[in-house]
Scaffold this active site. Structure first.
Site, PDB file in Angstrom:
ATOM      1  N   GLN A 274      -2.756  19.631  -6.352  1.00  0.00           N
ATOM      2  CA  GLN A 274      -2.883  19.192  -7.744  1.00  0.00           C
ATOM      3  C   GLN A 274      -2.655  17.700  -7.975  1.00  0.00           C
ATOM      4  OE1 GLN A 274      -1.271  21.738 -11.101  1.00  0.00           O
ATOM      5  NE2 GLN A 274       0.024  19.944 -11.353  1.00  0.00           N
TER       6      GLN A 274
ATOM      7  N   GLU B 211      -4.920  14.089 -16.131  1.00  0.00           N
ATOM      8  CA  GLU B 211      -3.772  13.216 -16.374  1.00  0.00           C
ATOM      9  C   GLU B 211      -4.084  11.757 -16.065  1.00  0.00           C
ATOM     10  OE1 GLU B 211       0.198  14.842 -15.754  1.00  0.00           O
ATOM     11  OE2 GLU B 211      -0.752  16.390 -14.559  1.00  0.00           O
TER      12      GLU B 211
ATOM     13  N   ASP C  54       2.414  17.087  -5.740  1.00  0.00           N
ATOM     14  CA  ASP C  54       2.666  18.345  -6.441  1.00  0.00           C
ATOM     15  C   ASP C  54       1.617  19.328  -5.936  1.00  0.00           C
ATOM     16  OD1 ASP C  54       3.121  20.505  -8.024  1.00  0.00           O
ATOM     17  OD2 ASP C  54       2.879  19.484  -9.948  1.00  0.00           O
TER      18      ASP C  54
ATOM     19  N   GLU D 139       6.590  18.673  -4.738  1.00  0.00           N
ATOM     20  CA  GLU D 139       6.880  19.612  -5.826  1.00  0.00           C
ATOM     21  C   GLU D 139       6.118  20.908  -5.613  1.00  0.00           C
ATOM     22  OE1 GLU D 139       6.279  17.777  -9.679  1.00  0.00           O
ATOM     23  OE2 GLU D 139       5.616  19.665 -10.553  1.00  0.00           O
TER      24      GLU D 139
ATOM     25  N   ASP E 212       9.180  23.254  -9.927  1.00  0.00           N
ATOM     26  CA  ASP E 212       8.604  23.190 -11.281  1.00  0.00           C
ATOM     27  C   ASP E 212       8.358  24.630 -11.742  1.00  0.00           C
ATOM     28  OD1 ASP E 212       7.051  22.838 -13.553  1.00  0.00           O
ATOM     29  OD2 ASP E 212       5.330  21.973 -12.516  1.00  0.00           O
TER      30      ASP E 212
ATOM     31  N   LYS F 197      10.675  20.131 -18.131  1.00  0.00           N
ATOM     32  CA  LYS F 197       9.629  20.067 -19.155  1.00  0.00           C
ATOM     33  C   LYS F 197      10.125  20.768 -20.413  1.00  0.00           C
ATOM     34  CE  LYS F 197       5.660  20.372 -15.985  1.00  0.00           C
ATOM     35  NZ  LYS F 197       4.893  21.397 -15.222  1.00  0.00           N
TER      36      LYS F 197
ATOM     37  N   ARG G 276       3.331  17.104 -19.675  1.00  0.00           N
ATOM     38  CA  ARG G 276       2.415  18.173 -19.330  1.00  0.00           C
ATOM     39  C   ARG G 276       1.030  17.581 -19.119  1.00  0.00           C
ATOM     40  NH1 ARG G 276       4.838  23.350 -19.227  1.00  0.00           N
ATOM     41  NH2 ARG G 276       3.121  23.541 -17.764  1.00  0.00           N
ATOM     42  N   SER G 277       0.126  18.409 -18.569  1.00  0.00           N
ATOM     43  CA  SER G 277      -1.231  17.883 -18.363  1.00  0.00           C
ATOM     44  C   SER G 277      -1.963  17.722 -19.694  1.00  0.00           C
ATOM     45  CB  SER G 277      -2.007  18.786 -17.404  1.00  0.00           C
ATOM     46  OG  SER G 277      -1.911  20.134 -17.810  1.00  0.00           O
TER      47      SER G 277
ATOM     48  N   LYS H 287       7.957  11.578 -14.671  1.00  0.00           N
ATOM     49  CA  LYS H 287       6.609  11.906 -14.176  1.00  0.00           C
ATOM     50  C   LYS H 287       5.719  12.149 -15.401  1.00  0.00           C
ATOM     51  CE  LYS H 287       4.178  15.517 -11.543  1.00  0.00           C
ATOM     52  NZ  LYS H 287       4.021  16.982 -11.563  1.00  0.00           N
TER      53      LYS H 287
HETATM   54  O1  LIG Z   1       2.349  20.961 -12.721  1.00  0.00           O
HETATM   55  C1  LIG Z   1       2.786  20.007 -13.357  1.00  0.00           C
HETATM   56  O2  LIG Z   1       3.758  19.401 -12.932  1.00  0.00           O
HETATM   57  C2  LIG Z   1       2.190  19.638 -14.704  1.00  0.00           C
HETATM   58  C3  LIG Z   1       2.103  18.161 -14.914  1.00  0.00           C
HETATM   59  O3  LIG Z   1       1.455  17.515 -13.833  1.00  0.00           O
HETATM   60  O4  LIG Z   1       0.953  20.257 -14.917  1.00  0.00           O
HETATM   61  P1  LIG Z   1       0.791  21.295 -16.123  1.00  0.00           P
HETATM   62  O5  LIG Z   1       1.284  20.601 -17.368  1.00  0.00           O
HETATM   63  O6  LIG Z   1      -0.670  21.625 -16.169  1.00  0.00           O
HETATM   64  O7  LIG Z   1       1.631  22.481 -15.789  1.00  0.00           O
HETATM   65 MG   LIG Z   2       4.077  20.799 -11.205  1.00  0.00          MG
END
Ligand SMILES: O=C(O)[C@@H](CO)OP(=O)(O)O
Ligand SMILES: [Mg+2]
Length: 427
Positions: free
Chosen positions: A162, A204, A241, A284, A311, A336, A365-366, A387
């Site tokens: 990712q 992102e 990640d 991650e 995460d 988050k 978040r994305s 991040k």
């Molecule tokens: O996996 C992640 O760390 C986030 C941010 O990069 O992605 P998402 O907000 O889509 O969960």
């Molecule tokens: Mg992540």
């Protein structure tokens, strides 16, 4: 400083999907707002983002149910409460919702209200948000983790991994972390153009690659580091990640781009191999959120030289983090706000992480908004790492730039320790 009214509206996030904006008005006329972000590669243990209709049909559904819950249930319950008692406000939100994962009112409803109350309280006191949240104790500017290449759910599976990110280990100031990564980001754009692999930007802001394998991004990244005039492993290091829950079918991990698949223990071997082969400082979600054995073995083997971040594994959830600490599954926690749904619970998760001698990484978040709340949260809690995705998109830049403003506001109190942070986990 009591709450007079709370209202909520539907706005649109950086992917153009509906999300929630909340405005809190105090009896003295002071206001505060909160804009709620939204993930794409969400963890199964996250608090629930309430959307209208059948979620399986289209992920960017409207959020009018969450808005109705704010107007109809949350606003009357919070009216008259002291806005400066955020713990009591967030406690009330948790109690009102009454579920484990905020699925009744929606974590997007509770978080918007919680953020807006924190802002209104800071505004009423006439202090910046970071000062209010940190009770004057937050002074540490973050070491940034910045995305250069996007993949996975953020780039329609152009590659399986990712995020390919850079951490400016050699930076002496916060500003330098931006400058160094910025140079590498643009160099990576040139390298990709040269290889004919440049197709645009991922969700992102990182480059959306057209690579033939999951190892080509490493080559491009290392070439970009050289082109920008830095030394990998010294000035800067790679951070990944893997978002591996998305690669796991319950039995095997699949790298579709390479046409390969692995048992958990083979995938763990591969992750260890990558950490030996490339200058990786942080990784991650190398494994799925249920594959505890791999997490444990990996952390045992590389955790003294690589930051291992959970995460999807932890979803900013105190009970899950506690289990991770007890079983030594990682050494760092991605934080988050909308994974748990209130500011107080998020701050409690950061505190628990720090008390265990682990490192928190405050994350966007994305799907993001123009709200820079997390820049304040990172400094307020002395989290030390931030991040936010990449550059070149304003919903990202608003956070990076906000830290520059916080730095100016802190003046001589501002601290930056950079990569020294990692001594906490590496010993
Ligand atoms: O996996 C992640 O760390 C986030 C941010 O990069 O992605 P998402 O907000 O889509 O969960
Ligand atoms: Mg992540």
């Amino acid at each position: 400083m009591n709450i007079q009214s709370i209202d909520a509206f539907q706005i649109y996030d950086s992917r153009g999907f509906p999300t929630v904006e909340v405005e809190v008005t105090l009896e003295n006329g002071v206001t505060g707002s909160g804009l709620v972000p939204s993930g794409a590669s969400t963890g199964q243990f996250e608090a629930l983002e309430l959307r209208d209709g059948d979620k399986s049909v289209f992920r960017g559904k409207s959020v009018f149910k969450a808005i109705a819950n704010i107007r109809g249930e949350i606003a009357p319950a919070l009216q008259g409460m002291a806005v400066t008692d955020l713990k009591a406000i967030d406690g009330k939100l948790v109690e009102l919702d009454g579920t484990e994962n905020k699925s009744r009112l929606g974590a997007n409803a509770t978080l918007g209200v919680s953020m807006a109350c924190a802002r209104a309280a800071a505004n009423a006191r006439g202090v910046p948000l970071y000062e209010y949240l940190g009770k004057g104790q937050g002074t540490l500017l973050p070491l940034n983790e910045i995305q250069i290449l996007g993949g996975g759910a953020h780039a329609d599976w152009a590659i399986d991994i990712q995020d390919f990110l850079i951490i400016a280990m050699g930076a002496k100031t916060y500003e330098e972390t931006l400058e160094m990564t910025f140079n590498i980001y643009h160099a990576a754009g040139e390298v990709m153009k040269g290889r004919g692999k440049s197709v645009g930007l991922a969700d992102e802001g990182g480059w959306w690659p057209a690579f033939d394998s999951n190892e080509e991004p490493f080559e491009v990244l290392l070439e970009a580091v050289r082109l920008a005039g830095y030394e990998a492993g010294k000035d800067v290091a790679i951070s990944l990640d893997i978002a591996a829950s998305d690669l796991y079918d319950g039995e095997r991990y699949h790298l579709k781009k390479d046409g390969t698949s692995f048992t958990p223990s083979e995938f763990c071997d591969l992750m260890i191999e990558w950490c030996e082969k490339y200058p990786i400082i942080s990784i991650e979600d190398p494994f799925a959120d249920t594959d505890f054995d791999s997490w444990k073995r990996f952390t045992e083997e590389v955790g003294k030289r690589v930051q291992v971040i959970g995460d999807d594994l932890f979803t900013t959830n105190i009970a899950r983090i506690e289990n991770g600490i007890d079983n030594q599954l990682a050494n760092s926690v991605l934080i988050k706000l909308n994974q748990i749904g209130t500011v107080s619970e998020t701050m409690a998760a950061i505190e628990m992480t720090q008390k265990a001698g682990w490192l928190p990484v405050v994350s966007a978040r994305s799907g993001e908004t123009e709200d820079a709340f997390i820049a304040h949260l990172a400094v307020a809690t002395n989290a030390g790492q931030l991040k936010v995705g990449s550059f070149a998109r304003s919903e990202r830049m608003v956070k990076w730039n906000e830290v520059l403003r916080i730095e100016r506001s802190l003046g001589k109190r501002a601290r930056f320790v950079g990569a020294e942070l990692y001594q906490t986990i590496f010993g």
